[in-house]
Design a protein around this motif. Structure first.
Motif, mmCIF file in Angstrom:
data_model
loop_
_atom_site.group_PDB
_atom_site.id
_atom_site.type_symbol
_atom_site.label_atom_id
_atom_site.label_comp_id
_atom_site.label_asym_id
_atom_site.label_seq_id
_atom_site.Cartn_x
_atom_site.Cartn_y
_atom_site.Cartn_z
ATOM 1 N N PHE A 873 -57.624 39.451 77.135
ATOM 2 C CA PHE A 873 -58.877 38.840 76.693
ATOM 3 C C PHE A 873 -59.544 38.059 77.817
ATOM 4 N N GLY A 874 -58.728 37.373 78.615
ATOM 5 C CA GLY A 874 -59.291 36.578 79.696
ATOM 6 C C GLY A 874 -58.238 35.693 80.329
ATOM 7 N N ASP A 875 -58.562 35.175 81.503
ATOM 8 C CA ASP A 875 -57.647 34.341 82.267
ATOM 9 C C ASP A 875 -58.253 32.956 82.461
ATOM 10 N N GLY A 876 -57.388 31.952 82.456
ATOM 11 C CA GLY A 876 -57.882 30.604 82.706
ATOM 12 C C GLY A 876 -56.783 29.576 82.674
ATOM 13 N N GLU A 877 -57.105 28.391 83.164
ATOM 14 C CA GLU A 877 -56.147 27.289 83.240
ATOM 15 C C GLU A 877 -55.999 26.625 81.871
ATOM 16 N N VAL A 878 -54.751 26.330 81.506
ATOM 17 C CA VAL A 878 -54.458 25.535 80.314
ATOM 18 C C VAL A 878 -54.043 24.149 80.796
ATOM 19 N N PRO A 879 -54.831 23.124 80.513
ATOM 20 C CA PRO A 879 -54.502 21.782 81.019
ATOM 21 C C PRO A 879 -53.226 21.228 80.377
ATOM 22 N N ALA A 880 -52.613 20.268 81.047
ATOM 23 C CA ALA A 880 -51.451 19.579 80.483
ATOM 24 C C ALA A 880 -51.861 18.848 79.204
ATOM 25 N N TYR A 881 -50.928 18.719 78.291
ATOM 26 C CA TYR A 881 -51.223 18.029 77.032
ATOM 27 C C TYR A 881 -49.951 17.381 76.501
ATOM 28 N N HIS A 882 -50.132 16.399 75.627
ATOM 29 C CA HIS A 882 -48.998 15.818 74.923
ATOM 30 C C HIS A 882 -49.383 15.608 73.466
ATOM 31 N N VAL A 883 -48.391 15.728 72.581
ATOM 32 C CA VAL A 883 -48.633 15.719 71.146
ATOM 33 C C VAL A 883 -47.610 14.807 70.476
ATOM 34 N N LEU A 884 -48.071 14.024 69.508
ATOM 35 C CA LEU A 884 -47.194 13.149 68.736
ATOM 36 C C LEU A 884 -47.312 13.517 67.259
ATOM 37 N N ASP A 885 -46.173 13.844 66.643
ATOM 38 C CA ASP A 885 -46.106 14.137 65.208
ATOM 39 C C ASP A 885 -45.211 13.100 64.542
ATOM 40 N N ALA A 886 -45.477 12.810 63.285
ATOM 41 C CA ALA A 886 -44.664 11.815 62.579
ATOM 42 C C ALA A 886 -44.657 12.102 61.088
ATOM 43 N N GLN A 887 -43.561 11.700 60.427
ATOM 44 C CA GLN A 887 -43.479 11.813 58.976
ATOM 45 C C GLN A 887 -42.593 10.724 58.405
ATOM 46 N N ILE A 888 -42.887 10.330 57.165
ATOM 47 C CA ILE A 888 -42.010 9.466 56.387
ATOM 48 C C ILE A 888 -41.694 10.185 55.088
ATOM 49 N N ASN A 889 -40.511 9.937 54.542
ATOM 50 C CA ASN A 889 -40.134 10.640 53.316
ATOM 51 C C ASN A 889 -39.357 9.721 52.388
ATOM 52 N N LEU A 890 -39.512 9.987 51.108
ATOM 53 C CA LEU A 890 -38.855 9.196 50.075
ATOM 54 C C LEU A 890 -38.186 10.136 49.081
ATOM 55 N N ARG A 891 -36.881 9.969 48.904
ATOM 56 C CA ARG A 891 -36.153 10.734 47.906
ATOM 57 C C ARG A 891 -36.160 9.972 46.583
ATOM 58 N N VAL A 892 -36.421 10.698 45.499
ATOM 59 C CA VAL A 892 -36.388 10.117 44.154
ATOM 60 C C VAL A 892 -35.375 10.925 43.349
ATOM 61 N N PRO A 893 -34.111 10.522 43.356
ATOM 62 C CA PRO A 893 -33.070 11.319 42.700
ATOM 63 C C PRO A 893 -33.333 11.574 41.221
ATOM 64 N N SER A 894 -33.940 10.601 40.532
ATOM 65 C CA SER A 894 -34.172 10.787 39.100
ATOM 66 C C SER A 894 -35.131 11.942 38.832
ATOM 67 N N LEU A 895 -36.004 12.246 39.809
ATOM 68 C CA LEU A 895 -36.938 13.359 39.679
ATOM 69 C C LEU A 895 -36.480 14.585 40.477
#
Length: 933
Positions: A873-895
């Motif tokens: 399709f084409g040629d080109g430079e891919v710049p440097a990058y950084h990515v931050l992902d995050a998650q929080i989770n809660l278990r509800v045993p009764s459900l």
């Protein structure tokens, strides 16, 4: 006598239906329940799994005493003896480490990662539940040595050890033993048509060559996804995720992903399951208007070709047009002298006007599982169907719309063998080429000859009126574009609909396909029969049936069929060298034969030393080979600025097209048009770069003969060293490799003249070589051929990961990957290796599954060095990058539920992983998962 018979019958019935029930609870060493733990009667296939609260009940037709084995991913298994009926057995499992987890892929037999003879990565249930990514497939990007190239929101392509475009034919993806590559494309569409998250049991990834066990396509890596067996995992589970995707170009758009799994064990003999998944969102908009050919041009320049602007690929030298108009008497004599020899392109349409960016996936699968003797012998039928919409970037940008893929598998297996056969079929649905949609909307309004004729006439008129060159070009474009169909108008919509429903690329852009793959393979492990070593033998057979109706392949006259077969054997033996040192030797060899090529042997040798149960050092040498893919062999596709023509011996001659000749060419040949096939690309062509040099200098000596060789299988020799160890609570996993490629498969860009030979022996009366005249007159065709490099192509790299517990019970891990291409690009400017891999990558994660009761979190960060992307399709430079992902989770045993909230690209720094794609924005989501054990 009758009384005795009655008593005997009653006693026999009692014995036959005597049942033992065992119940209890499975917890970890902190007292938390472990849902989904496996409880199996030792020596049988009878078992159950713990529920969301860790409770289990096991009923078997067996009298005590017997033993049960309790296991859970990431924990050390325990065996407990059962001595009485109705016994309550609570089991506490001690947390192990990642090196204790069991993998199957490395040797086709269960073994600890710690003892694996080659590098292997695993992504199990624990990692799936804790990933900060939107889904488990995206979470693979946090593994060391793994890149995920984002083609679109729903189509991700895995890259290990380099040489990967979105059509990553060097990487294989197996789902329960089935290759889920689309037959027409010859590569998988990520997880678009793959597994639902609630049915995933484990994911294993082997980077590097594995042809010795897995055949010709297992060249640079394999991904193994295993689903849950309904005998072991029954019940109903599901999930729903809602959120938004956020991108500067597209804005904020809703995102929905849901899935349900239903499985039931009817008896010890029969079980069944059904899965359904649905995803809908808005794809990343691709709106880059930079010059695709890296010349720095803008829309104000005459020969502009924007990256995500389509229709402007149609370009011609306007001086040649002026000469033709003069010859036809449509322009004043001598007026061609006012027109420069300069290429001008037609005005294109933005990609956003050629697609609605709908991202959608609908998939379902079902399975019937039969154990006639209530042991490990099992007969399976599995069916899978999927349909979806996505964006695919190959030679052009394609809207994959209502694409359909189905697979059906029949398998017989036990712990020592399997025999399976399956068929894969795809249908292109309403998919279309967005580049040719733009081209042919233009042509539906005004054909190319008329447009360029009006452009030149207006240019001459403006020049005669005293306009500068830039002013004349501006006036000419405005005149030629008068009345052009504009997006949103009824005329535009009608032309668009005609194009996307017309498979003729001269007038439309739809591509059709109904290709199939038939595959069978088998394996037998003699480990229970032979004491001195574990010996396996196996083989496979595959038949391709290509049927694109001439829209992708050169199959206008009917389907193309060919086949390949392979056989392998492996021997593995462990030797105790001393009380503290154990040596594990593995050797394997495979023979593969395609009906189109000679056969190949692929050996693999490895040795692993385990020292003091805490250190493992391994070394391996393995070879791999890759048959040319279906596209490498039989493609015949016009992509605008070039024609892709495959390198099978009989293929180039089947790509026949008709071309109009220039006025000078008509005088030379004696006719105004010519039928020309693809053989010229392979036996009468110049390298494209040398034609460019000739255009600049006018010196025929700059022309360099290409004449690409027909495609042959590619080979690799791979050397690898590795270490895995436990150092005072720190887990270290490191590896280094060197790959040496022979007959490396890639593309060459060549120019084939319509008349004259590239040896320049055929000349005009004045001595000018015919081929040089053809190039000067514009009577030629650009091709991309599929061929092998005579030059050395090598790559090398290393990876290391360190993981540990910190601050008590927090999980911390970090990894670094290095990858380097060793190839002289300057000496081979027309040969594209498509390495497309950053030299340096760093990834890290930090989290706690139990920050406080039933609450956990995880944060992942990754950084990629800049790199150069090259593809058709084409040629080109891919710049440097950084990515931050995050998650929080809660278990509800009764459900019996887990609730999660997460975000990807939390810092909102938009980036891209390949030239031509849309910028990747952020995703924010909340999810509810219920009863996913």
């Amino acid at each position: 006598m009758k009384t005795i018979l009655k008593l005997f019958t009653m006693l026999f019935c009692v014995v036959s239906f005597a049942q033992t029930t065992v119940k209890g609870k499975i917890t970890d060493n902190t007292g938390l329940p472990l849902p989904g733990a496996n409880i199996v009667v030792v020596g049988t296939s009878s078992g159950t799994v713990s529920d969301f609260d860790g409770n289990y009940t096991l009923t078997v037709d067996q009298d005590p005493p017997f033993s049960i084995r309790v296991s859970y991913t990431g924990f050390e298994a325990q065996t407990v003896e059962i001595t009485t009926n109705d016994q309550t057995v609570d089991v506490t499992l001690q947390e192990g480490n990642t090196l204790d987890e069991v993998v199957i892929s490395a040797s086709r037999t269960p073994e600890r990662i710690f003892e694996s003879p080659v590098t292997v990565e695993r992504f199990g249930l624990k990692e799936i539940k804790n990933t900060a990514s939107v889904d488990f497939y995206d979470g693979l990007e946090n593994l060391k040595g793994v890149d995920i190239n984002t083609n679109s929101l729903t189509f991700k392509s895995i890259n290990t050890r380099g040489f990967a475009t979105f059509a990553n034919t060097r990487f294989m993806q197996l789902v329960d033993g089935m290759d889920n590559s689309a037959p027409a494309l010859n590569f998988p569409l990520g997880n678009l048509l793959g597994m639902t998250e609630t049915d995933v049991l484990s994911v294993e990834l082997l980077p590097g060559a594995s042809s010795a066990l897995y055949g010709a396509n297992a060249f640079n890596g394999i991904l193994f996804m295993r689903s849950k067996n309904p005998f072991d995992h029954s019940g109903i589970s599901g999930y729903i995720k809602r959120g938004i995707t956020s991108q500067e170009a597209a804005g904020d758009n809703p995102y929905t992903d849901l899935g349900i799994r239903m499985a039931y064990k009817f008896s010890e003999k029969f079980a069944a399951k059904v899965n359904f998944g649905y995803l809908k969102g808005t794809d990343w908009f691709a709106v880059n208007e930079d010059d695709k050919l890296n010349r720095g041009l803008t829309r104000d320049d005459p020969d502009y070709d924007g990256i995500n602007v389509y229709g402007d690929e149609v370009s011609t030298d306007i001086n040649g047009v002026a000469l033709l108009l003069e010859d036809l008497g449509l322009a004043p004599p001598g007026s061609s002298a006012l027109v420069p020899s300069q290429n001008v392109s037609r005005t294109g349409y933005n990609e956003r006007d050629l697609t609605n960016y709908n991202a959608e996936s609908i998939k379902a699968d079902w399975g019937l599982f039969f154990r006639p003797w209530e042991n490990d012998f099992e007969i399976q039928y599995v069916g899978k169907v999927g349909s979806g919409n996505t964006i695919y970037q190959g030679a052009n940008r394609y809207n994959i719309k209502n694409f359909f893929l189905q697979q059906h598998k029949l398998e017989i297996r036990n712990d020592n063998f399997f025999v399976r056969g399956y068929v894969t079929e795809d249908k292109a649905g309403d998919s279309y080429d967005m580049v040719f949609t733009g081209i042919n909307i233009n042509r539906a309004w005004k054909d190319d000859q008329t447009w360029f004729g009006e452009y030149v006439a207006a240019y001459i008129g403006a020049t005669l009126g005293g306009a500068t060159n830039d002013q004349a070009h501006s006036t000419a474009r405005a005149a030629a574009d008068t009345g052009r169909y504009l997006p949103g108008t009824p005329e535009y919509e009608a032309a668009f609909n005609r194009s996307v429903n017309d498979p003729d690329l001269n007038t439309g852009s739809k591509f059709q396909d109904n290709s199939k793959i038939y595959h069978a393979d088998a394996n037998y492990n003699f480990g229970d029969m032979i004491d001195f070593a574990e010996i396996q033998v196996g083989g496979s057979y595959r038949r391709y049936r290509l049927n694109s109706f001439g829209t992708i392949y050169t199959d206008t006259d009917g389907p193309i069929n060919y086949s390949e077969v392979g056989f392998y054997t492996q021997l593995q033996r462990s030797l105790e060298l001393s009380d503290n040192v154990e040596l594990k030797l593995t050797g394997s060899v495979r023979y593969d034969k395609s009906e189109l090529f000679d056969g190949f042997f692929s050996p693999r040798l490895s040795a692993g030393f385990t020292i003091n149960d805490n250190h493992n050092i391994r070394a391996s040498f393995q070879t791999g080979f890759r048959n040319p893919t279906t596209q490498d062999l039989y493609i015949g596709l016009d992509v605008g600025r070039a024609i892709l023509v495959g390198g099978a011996p009989d293929n180039p001659a089947r790509d026949v097209r008709n071309y109009d000749l220039s006025a000078n060419g008509t005088a030379i040949v004696g006719q105004s048009n010519i039928d020309f096939d693809g053989t010229g690309a392979y036996n009468n062509s110049f390298f494209a770069n040398s034609v460019g040099a000739f255009s600049e200098t006018g010196n025929p000596a700059a022309l360099e003969i290409a004449n690409s060789n027909l495609a042959q299988p590619e080979q690799v020799s791979s050397f690898e060293l590795g270490y895995r160890g436990k150092l005072d609570g720190i887990i270290v996993d490191a590896s280094a490799y060197y790959n040496k490629y022979q007959d490396f498969l890639a593309n060459e860009t060549v120019i084939a003249p319509f008349y004259g030979d590239v040896q320049l022996s055929q000349t005009l009366p004045g001595g000018t070589p015919l081929a040089v005249a053809a190039i000067a007159n514009g009577d030629f065709q650009a091709y991309q051929t599929y061929t092998n490099s005579d030059e050395e192509v090598n790559s090398y790299g290393a990876a290391i990961q360190v993981s540990t517990k910190v601050l008590g019970d927090f999980d911390l891990s970090a990894n670094y990957t290095y990858a380097k291409l060793d190839f002289d690009v300057q000496q081979n400017p027309d040969f594209r290796t498509n390495f497309n891999t950053p030299e340096h990558k760093v990834k890290a994660s930090f989290g706690n599954t139990e920050l406080f009761k039933n609450f956990g979190f995880n944060v992942s960060w990754r950084w990629s060095d800049n790199y150069f992307w090259e593809a058709s399709f084409g040629d080109g430079e891919v710049p440097a990058y950084h990515v931050l992902d995050a998650q929080i989770n809660l278990r509800v045993p009764s459900l019996k539920s887990t609730f999660k909230a997460g975000a990807t690209n939390l810092l909102q720094d938009e980036y891209f992983t390949a030239f031509g794609t849309g910028l990747i924005g952020s995703q924010y989501y909340v999810s509810w998962t219920i009863n996913n054990l």
